[in-house]
Design a protein around this motif. Structure first.
Motif, PDB file in Angstrom:
ATOM      1  N   SER A 173     -47.191 -17.430 -62.029  1.00 61.90           N
ATOM      2  CA  SER A 173     -47.350 -17.651 -60.598  1.00 61.90           C
ATOM      3  C   SER A 173     -48.823 -17.562 -60.207  1.00 61.90           C
ATOM      4  O   SER A 173     -49.668 -17.133 -60.990  1.00 61.90           O
ATOM      5  N   GLY A 174     -49.106 -17.974 -58.975  1.00 64.99           N
ATOM      6  CA  GLY A 174     -50.463 -17.860 -58.444  1.00 64.99           C
ATOM      7  C   GLY A 174     -51.330 -19.050 -58.791  1.00 64.99           C
ATOM      8  O   GLY A 174     -50.891 -20.030 -59.395  1.00 64.99           O
ATOM      9  N   PRO A 175     -52.596 -18.973 -58.417  1.00 64.61           N
ATOM     10  CA  PRO A 175     -53.514 -20.099 -58.646  1.00 64.61           C
ATOM     11  C   PRO A 175     -53.891 -20.240 -60.115  1.00 64.61           C
ATOM     12  O   PRO A 175     -53.974 -19.255 -60.845  1.00 64.61           O
ATOM     13  N   ILE A 176     -54.111 -21.472 -60.526  1.00 61.97           N
ATOM     14  CA  ILE A 176     -54.564 -21.754 -61.891  1.00 61.97           C
ATOM     15  C   ILE A 176     -56.079 -21.592 -61.928  1.00 61.97           C
ATOM     16  O   ILE A 176     -56.796 -22.276 -61.186  1.00 61.97           O
ATOM     17  N   PRO A 177     -56.606 -20.685 -62.754  1.00 64.05           N
ATOM     18  CA  PRO A 177     -58.060 -20.491 -62.811  1.00 64.05           C
ATOM     19  C   PRO A 177     -58.773 -21.792 -63.183  1.00 64.05           C
ATOM     20  O   PRO A 177     -58.272 -22.577 -63.993  1.00 64.05           O
ATOM     21  N   GLN A 178     -59.925 -21.991 -62.600  1.00 63.17           N
ATOM     22  CA  GLN A 178     -60.721 -23.186 -62.868  1.00 63.17           C
ATOM     23  C   GLN A 178     -62.048 -22.776 -63.501  1.00 63.17           C
ATOM     24  O   GLN A 178     -63.109 -22.889 -62.893  1.00 63.17           O
ATOM     25  N   ASN A 179     -61.954 -22.251 -64.707  1.00 61.61           N
ATOM     26  CA  ASN A 179     -63.171 -21.853 -65.407  1.00 61.61           C
ATOM     27  C   ASN A 179     -63.033 -22.152 -66.888  1.00 61.61           C
ATOM     28  O   ASN A 179     -61.944 -22.114 -67.459  1.00 61.61           O
TER      29      ASN A 179
END
Length: 712
Positions: free
Chosen positions: A260-266
Motif C-alpha cells: 500500500s501507499g505511494p510507490i517510491p520514485q528513486n
C-alpha cells in the motif's frame, strides 16, 4: 543301516553350515572393503524405492570407495558431489548424507522425492550448493541451515515446503542464489534479511504466502542481477525506499501482494512501468494511474478566510455574483470557439490522412505534407482546445505517452503489412521513437462509446510478453490503434525465413525455448491474471512478435472485437463460416490464404462455436510448439499432404518414426538437448488434444516449461 544314515546326515549338515559360514565371510569382507562414505551412500540408495532409469546400477559394494559410482564425484578419494537430476527417483532423502564430511554439492532436482529435509543433512558443513527443486518435499527449513557457512546456492522451489523462513538463514553470508518459489512458506522475512544476505545475485520468493512488511534493509543487496521476485505473496505495508538503492538493471517484481501507499520514485524504482506493481490495489502514484491522497479532506481548505460584518458580506455577495456571470460568459465563448476549431481540424485531418494513407503503399519515408499545410493555419492552442472532444482526438492510454496527434501525423510512415482487418504502419517520430500504427479502416460513428470502453480495457492489459496498446484515434473515417513497435519481426519469419531474399539463420533450441516460455507467460497472464481473464482467440506465429533479444510479444490481442465495433472488418464473421464449410467439404466458397492460416491453428471446437475459449488458445499454442520443434509450415504441409501439422505428428508417432524425422534439421545439431525437446513435445501434444477438457491450462504449461528451462 540307520546308524550310517545318521552319520551321513550329520556330515551334510556340517558341510552346509561350513558353506554358509564361508559365504557370510565373503559378504562381510566385501562390505568391510567399502569405506564409511560408501556405506552412507548405500543408505541413501536404500531410501529410494523406485529407480526407473537404473541410476544406481553400478553401485557395487565390493569397491573400496564409491568414487566410480554413477552420480558420484570425488576429490582425493572423498565424495564431493551427488548429482541425480531428472532421474524420476521415488523416495526420501537419507539423513546419512550429512555424514559425508567433504560433500560440497547436492543436485537432486526434478525427481519424485518426498518427506522432510532431515536435520542431519545440515551436518555437512562444507556444503556449497543444495538444489532440490521440482520434487514433493514437505515440512519446514530447519534452523540448522545456519550451520552452512559456505552455502552459495539454495534452490528449494517447486516443492510443498511450509513454515516461516528461519532467522538462521541470514548466517549463510556467502549465499548467491536463493530460490524458494512455488512453495507454501508463510510468515515474515527474517530480521536483517538484506544486510545478512548482501552477497545475493539471484532472489526468487514468488508464489508463496509470505507476509509482513518487506525489510527496510533490502537495498543492501547490491549484487542482485536479473529479477528480484517478491510476486504472488501477501507482503503488506509500504514499499521500502531502499529498493531504489538496488542496481538499476535489476527488475523488481512486486505484483500481486497487499502493498500500500505511494510507490517510491528513486534509483532503481524510477521509470519502472506499472507491470511491476499490478495486483496491489492499495498502491498509488506513478507509474500507476491511481493518484495518492495528500491527506487533505475531499472538499479541501477554504480558499479565502470568512469575513464577518454586513457591509463586507454584501460586497462579497456582489463580487461572487459578478464572477459567476463572467465565468458563464467565458465558458459559452470557449465552447463556441472549440466547436469552430474542432470542425476546422476535422476537415483538415480527414483530407490529409486520406491522402497520406493512400500514398503510403508506394511512398515510404514521406511526411504528411497535406496535414502540415492544414495544421499550420490553425491556432497553436488547438491541441488544448480539443482535450474535451470525445472524438477526432488522439487518446493516450498510458501516462508516459509524450507524443500528440500532430507529431504522429508529421512522422515518416512505412507499410509493414496488410490484412482484412487493416494496414499496419511503422511510424518514426521526429525524436526517433518508433511506433506501430494499425488503421482499422472506415466505418460509422454509432458505436464510439462501445469502442472506447473496449479499447481502454485492452489498454490496461500490461505484461512483458504482450504488445502494449499506447493510444488510439477515432473519427468517422479513420480508426487508429497505436502500439509499441517490436523490431525483430514475427515468429513465422523467424522459423521459416522471410519471403524477401535476406540472410536467414535457424534459431537455436535455447532461443526457441525462450520464445515458448514468453508466449506461455503472456497467455497465462491473459487467462489467469488480466482484469477480465481474457481469451486471445486468434493466436498464430504471425502475431507473435520478437523483441531485440528474441523475447516473445503477443500482438493483436482484442483486435477482432475492436475491428468489428469499428466496422473495419466485415469479413470476420463470414470468413469463420467459410472456414467451417470448407473443412466440412460442402462449400464452393474459395479459401483465402488468410483463412487457410487460421484453419491450421484453430481448435476442433472452433467449428461448433464462434466464441473462443481459453482451451482454444491452448490448442493454438500447442500447434505453435509443434511448428517450432519441427520447423514445418502448417500451411505448406496442408498444401502438400492434405494433412494439418497435428495429424502429421500423430501419424509419425503411430508409424514409430525416429525423432530425427520430425525435428527441424537445425535442431539435429544439438543432440544434447534431445531430452528437453522430447519433454516439450509431450507438452505440445497434450495441448492439442481433441477434447478441450483434456488440455492443460496455460498456468500448468508455464510451470512445466519453467521447470524445464531452470534445468538448462
Amino acid at each position: 543301516m540307520e546308524f550310517r544314515v545318521s552319520i551321513s546326515c550329520q556330515r551334510c549338515h556340517l558341510c552346509l553350515c561350513l558353506f554358509m559360514f564361508l559365504m557370510f565371510s565373503v559378504l562381510v569382507l566385501h562390505v568391510v572393503c567399502l569405506n564409511e562414505e560408501g556405506l552412507a551412500l548405500l543408505s541413501f540408495k536404500a531410501s529410494i524405492t523406485e529407480d526407473p532409469n537404473g541410476s544406481f546400477a553400478n553401485w557395487d559394494s565390493s569397491k573400496q570407495n564409491p568414487c566410480s559410482w554413477n552420480g558420484i564425484t570425488c576429490k582425493d578419494s572423498r565424495v564431493v558431489s551427488i548429482s541425480f537430476p531428472k532421474e524420476r527417483l521415488l523416495g526420501s532423502i537419507a539423513s546419512s548424507l550429512g555424514s559425508l564430511a567433504s560433500l560440497r554439492h547436492i543436485n537432486l532436482r526434478n525427481n519424485r522425492l518426498f518427506g522432510s529435509l532431515p536435520l542431519e543433512l545440515f551436518q555437512a558443513r562444507g556444503l556449497q550448493s543444495l538444489v532440490l527443486y521440482g520434487n514433493a518435499l514437505s515440512g519446514f527449513i530447519p534452523t540448522e541451515i545456519g550451520n552452512l557457512a559456505f552455502l552459495q546456492v539454495l534452490d528449494l522451489s517447486l516443492n510443498t515446503l511450509t513454515g516461516s523462513l528461519p532467522n538462521a538463514l541470514i548466517n549463510c553470508k556467502r549465499l548467491k542464489t536463493l530460490v524458494l518459489s512455488h512453495n507454501n512458506f508463510t510468515g515474515s522475512l527474517p530480521i536483517g534479511f538484506g544486510n545478512g544476505l548482501n552477497a545475493l545475485e539471484k532472489l526468487d520468493l514468488s508464489y508463496n504466502r509470505l507476509n509482513g512488511s518487506i525489510p527496510m534493509d533490502i537495498g543492501n543487496m547490491s549484487k542482485l542481477e536479473g529479477t528480484a521476485d517478491f510476486s504472488h505473496n501477501l507482503f503488506s505495508g509500504l514499499i521500502p525506499l531502499s529498493f531504489g538503492d538496488l542496481p538499476e538493471k535489476v527488475y523488481i517484481d512486486l505484483t500481486y501482494n497487499n502493498l500500500s501507499g505511494p510507490i517510491p520514485q528513486n534509483g532503481a524504482l524510477v521509470n519502472r512501468g506499472p507491470t511491476a506493481f499490478i495486483g496491489n490495489p492499495l498502491l498509488c502514484g506513478p507509474p500507476l494511474k491511481t493518484p495518492c491522497s495528500n491527506g487533505v479532506p475531499p472538499d479541501g481548505p477554504a480558499m479565502f478566510p470568512t469575513i464577518e460584518g454586513g457591509e463586507n458580506e454584501g460586497r462579497i455577495s456582489k463580487r461572487t455574483s459578478m464572477s459567476k456571470a463572467i465565468v458563464v460568459a467565458i465558458v459559452v465563448c470557449d465552447l463556441f470557439g472549440i466547436a469552430l476549431i474542432a470542425l476546422l481540424f476535422f476537415y483538415c485531418y480527414r483530407r490529409a490522412i486520406a491522402m497520406r494513407l493512400n500514398e503510403a503503399n508506394g511512398s515510404n519515408d514521406k511526411d504528411l505534407k497535406a496535414m502540415k499545410e492544414c495544421l499550420c493555419c490553425m491556432d497553436e492552442d488547438s491541441d488544448t482546445s480539443s482535450e474535451n472532444v470525445e472524438q477526432n482526438d488522439l487518446v493516450p492510454l498510458d501516462r508516459h505517452v509524450k507524443f500528440n496527434l500532430d507529431e504522429l501525423l508529421k512522422a515518416s510512415a512505412f507499410v509493414l503489412g496488410k490484412s482484412e482487418i487493416g494496414i499496419v504502419y511503422k511510424v518514426v517520430l521526429d525524436n526517433g521513437l518508433m511506433l506501430a500504427v494499425r488503421r482499422l479502416g472506415e466505418g460509422g460513428s454509432q458505436r464510439f462509446k462501445e469502442f472506447q470502453t473496449e479499447v481502454e480495457a485492452v489498454g490496461k492489459v500490461r505484461h512483458p510478453n504482450i504488445v502494449t496498446l499506447r493510444a488510439y484515434y477515432w473519427s468517422v473515417e479513420e480508426k487508429l490503434l497505436i502500439y509499441d513497435f517490436i523490431p525483430n519481426g514475427n515468429l513465422s519469419a523467424a522459423i521459416h525465413g522471410r519471403s524477401v531474399p535476406v540472410s536467414f539463420s535457424p534459431m537455436s533450441w535455447a532461443v526457441r525455448l525462450k520464445i515458448m516460455k514468453g508466449i506461455a507467460r503472456g497467455l497465462c497472464f491473459l487467462h489467469e491474471f488480466s482484469p477480465k481473464k481474457y481469451v486471445h482467440g486468434d493466436l498464430k506465429p504471425n502475431n507473435i512478435l520478437l523483441g531485440p533479444n528474441m523475447e516473445a510479444h503477443i500482438s493483436d490481442f482484442g483486435l477482432a472485437h475492436l475491428a468489428n465495433i469499428a466496422g473495419g472488418s466485415p469479413m470476420l464473421h463470414s470468413r469463420r463460416i467459410a472456414t467451417e464449410k470448407t473443412q466440412n467439404q460442402f462449400s464452393d466458397i474459395a479459401v483465402t490464404p488468410v483463412m487457410k492460416i487460421e484453419l491450421c491453428y484453430q481448435a476442433p471446437e472452433a467449428l461448433k462455436t464462434l466464441k473462443p475459449s481459453q482451451k482454444w488458445d491452448v490448442y493454438s499454442y500447442g500447434v505453435i510448439l509443434l511448428e517450432l520443434i519441427s520447423g514445418r509450415s502448417p500451411v505448406a504441409l496442408l498444401d502438400t499432404s492434405d494433412m494439418d501439422l497435428v495429424r502429421w505428428f500423430q501419424f509419425c508417432i503411430e508409424a514409430k518414426k525416429p525423432l530425427s524425422d520430425v525435428l527441424d534439421p537445425a535442431l539435429g545439431q544439438e543432440p544434447e538437448k534431445e531430452d528437453e525437446i522430447i519433454s516439450v513435445l509431450k507438452t505440445s501434444l497434450a495441448c492439442v488434444q481433441y477434447n478441450p477438457e483434456s488440455r492443460p491450462s496455460m498456468r500448468q504449461v508455464t510451470d512445466t516449461l519453467e521447470r524445464l528451462a531452470a534445468g538448462l
